[in-house]
Write a protein that holds these residues in place. Structure first.
Motif, PDB file in Angstrom:
ATOM      1  N   THR A   1       1.073  -1.850   0.108  1.00 36.29           N
ATOM      2  CA  THR A   1       0.539   0.042  -0.155  1.00 36.29           C
ATOM      3  C   THR A   1       0.858   1.264  -0.021  1.00 36.29           C
ATOM      4  O   THR A   1       0.907   1.298   1.017  1.00 36.29           O
ATOM      5  CB  THR A   1      -1.238   0.030   1.000  1.00 36.29           C
ATOM      6  N   PRO A   2       1.038   2.142  -1.056  1.00 37.77           N
ATOM      7  CA  PRO A   2       1.829   3.180  -0.875  1.00 37.77           C
ATOM      8  C   PRO A   2       1.577   4.308  -0.778  1.00 37.77           C
ATOM      9  O   PRO A   2       0.543   4.630   0.059  1.00 37.77           O
ATOM     10  CB  PRO A   2       1.631   3.417  -3.099  1.00 37.77           C
ATOM     11  N   ASN A   3       1.815   4.393   0.479  1.00 40.80           N
ATOM     12  CA  ASN A   3       1.593   5.511   1.359  1.00 40.80           C
ATOM     13  C   ASN A   3       1.264   5.773   2.524  1.00 40.80           C
ATOM     14  O   ASN A   3      -0.441   6.552   2.428  1.00 40.80           O
ATOM     15  CB  ASN A   3       1.232   7.448   0.701  1.00 40.80           C
TER      16      ASN A   3
ATOM     17  N   TYR B   1       2.250 -11.599  -1.621  1.00 36.90           N
ATOM     18  CA  TYR B   1       1.216 -10.592  -2.587  1.00 36.90           C
ATOM     19  C   TYR B   1       0.095 -10.259  -3.771  1.00 36.90           C
ATOM     20  O   TYR B   1       0.967 -11.158  -5.043  1.00 36.90           O
ATOM     21  CB  TYR B   1       1.690  -9.385  -1.577  1.00 36.90           C
ATOM     22  N   ASP B   2      -0.748  -9.873  -2.960  1.00 39.82           N
ATOM     23  CA  ASP B   2      -1.747  -9.922  -4.397  1.00 39.82           C
ATOM     24  C   ASP B   2      -1.550  -8.830  -5.520  1.00 39.82           C
ATOM     25  O   ASP B   2      -1.980  -8.588  -6.675  1.00 39.82           O
ATOM     26  CB  ASP B   2      -3.761  -9.945  -4.668  1.00 39.82           C
ATOM     27  N   ARG B   3      -0.515  -7.386  -4.625  1.00 44.22           N
ATOM     28  CA  ARG B   3      -0.614  -6.858  -5.427  1.00 44.22           C
ATOM     29  C   ARG B   3       1.171  -6.172  -4.634  1.00 44.22           C
ATOM     30  O   ARG B   3       1.928  -7.197  -4.396  1.00 44.22           O
ATOM     31  CB  ARG B   3      -0.995  -5.142  -4.780  1.00 44.22           C
ATOM     32  N   PRO B   4       1.677  -5.477  -6.559  1.00 45.41           N
ATOM     33  CA  PRO B   4       3.871  -5.331  -6.097  1.00 45.41           C
ATOM     34  C   PRO B   4       4.227  -5.294  -4.790  1.00 45.41           C
ATOM     35  O   PRO B   4       3.142  -4.158  -4.099  1.00 45.41           O
ATOM     36  CB  PRO B   4       3.518  -4.747  -6.990  1.00 45.41           C
ATOM     37  N   ILE B   5       5.003  -5.193  -4.620  1.00 45.86           N
ATOM     38  CA  ILE B   5       5.650  -4.092  -3.240  1.00 45.86           C
ATOM     39  C   ILE B   5       6.200  -3.133  -3.837  1.00 45.86           C
ATOM     40  O   ILE B   5       6.633  -3.194  -4.058  1.00 45.86           O
ATOM     41  CB  ILE B   5       7.221  -5.759  -2.639  1.00 45.86           C
ATOM     42  N   VAL B   6       5.611  -2.199  -2.515  1.00 43.32           N
ATOM     43  CA  VAL B   6       6.239  -0.909  -2.956  1.00 43.32           C
ATOM     44  C   VAL B   6       7.261  -0.574  -2.065  1.00 43.32           C
ATOM     45  O   VAL B   6       8.048   1.055  -1.641  1.00 43.32           O
ATOM     46  CB  VAL B   6       4.758   0.423  -3.054  1.00 43.32           C
TER      47      VAL B   6
END
Length: 230
Positions: A132-134, A172-177
């Motif tokens: 989750t970015p920011n 994770y289902d989304r890219p690591i940020v």
């Protein structure tokens, strides 16, 4: 997110083979329910931490992150503070309002004979959402971004290799940020923030955000916990 405990343990084997945002004024409650109240007692700190190694991480509200790392065996102390930015001597009011480039962070003092830097990296990724970015939970803004800091090239390689393994295994289902950044300066936060979760158990943010986050970590990483942590 998939089964984080099982996936992180698999990744460990692979690697070894190769709104916390407040209005910033003491006592003023944020939308997320966080309320910063100055305690009457000072933080109890070991007299000498010079024999310990240090590691630095940012993963949302430092109240939460400090409590998580202090539950890990081999960790002597964790301090809340600010890192990742360029401004000198930032204050809580400045950082929490997003008026600096710093993030809320923690400095971890640890015994490498008991817990390794690699295991602390596991704790870091296993105790927050690095996709989750920011944002972390109810807290939004770059001051709550995910950062793994390194002090030498060996630590950088450990962090990046672990991140690559997590991505390859689709943990994770989304890219690591998560940012991977050299530690340039860590500024210890105001004394009333230290050990905040322990000193303010009735705080609404602590009850509704910090404690549930700590309990999720403890349920998934029981082997990492100190003997007196339940």
């Amino acid at each position: 997110m998939k089964n984080i405990k099982r996936s992180l343990l698999l990744t460990a084997g692979l690697i070894l083979a190769i709104s916390c945002q407040t209005k910033a004024k003491k006592g003023e409650t944020a939308e997320s329910g966080r309320q910063a109240t100055a305690p009457q007692m000072e933080k109890e700190v070991p007299q000498d931490l010079s024999a310990y190694e240090t590691a630095y991480f940012a993963s949302g509200c430092f109240w939460c992150v400090e409590a998580i790392f202090e539950s890990v065996k081999g960790v002597a102390e964790a301090e809340s503070g600010y890192a990742g930015g360029t401004e000198e001597n930032p204050t809580y009011e400045q950082v929490s309002y997003g008026r600096t480039t710093h993030a809320e962070a923690v400095k971890v003092y640890y015994d490498p004979e008991v817990v390794s830097f690699f295991e602390l990296v596991q704790v870091f990724f296993g105790s927050h959402d690095p996709t989750t970015p920011n944002r972390q939970g109810p807290d939004r803004g770059p001051q709550y971004r995910s950062i793994a800091f390194y002090e030498n090239d060996s630590e950088r390689q450990i962090i990046t290799a672990y991140m690559e393994a997590l991505e390859e295994q689709r943990v994770y289902d989304r890219p690591i940020v998560t940012e991977v950044s050299p530690l340039t300066q860590f500024y210890k936060a105001e004394e009333y923030h230290q050990d905040y979760e322990r000193k303010h158990p009735d705080n609404p943010y602590i009850q509704n955000v910090s404690v549930p986050r700590l309990n999720r970590f403890k349920a998934n990483f029981q082997d990492f916990l100190k003997e007196d942590i339940h």
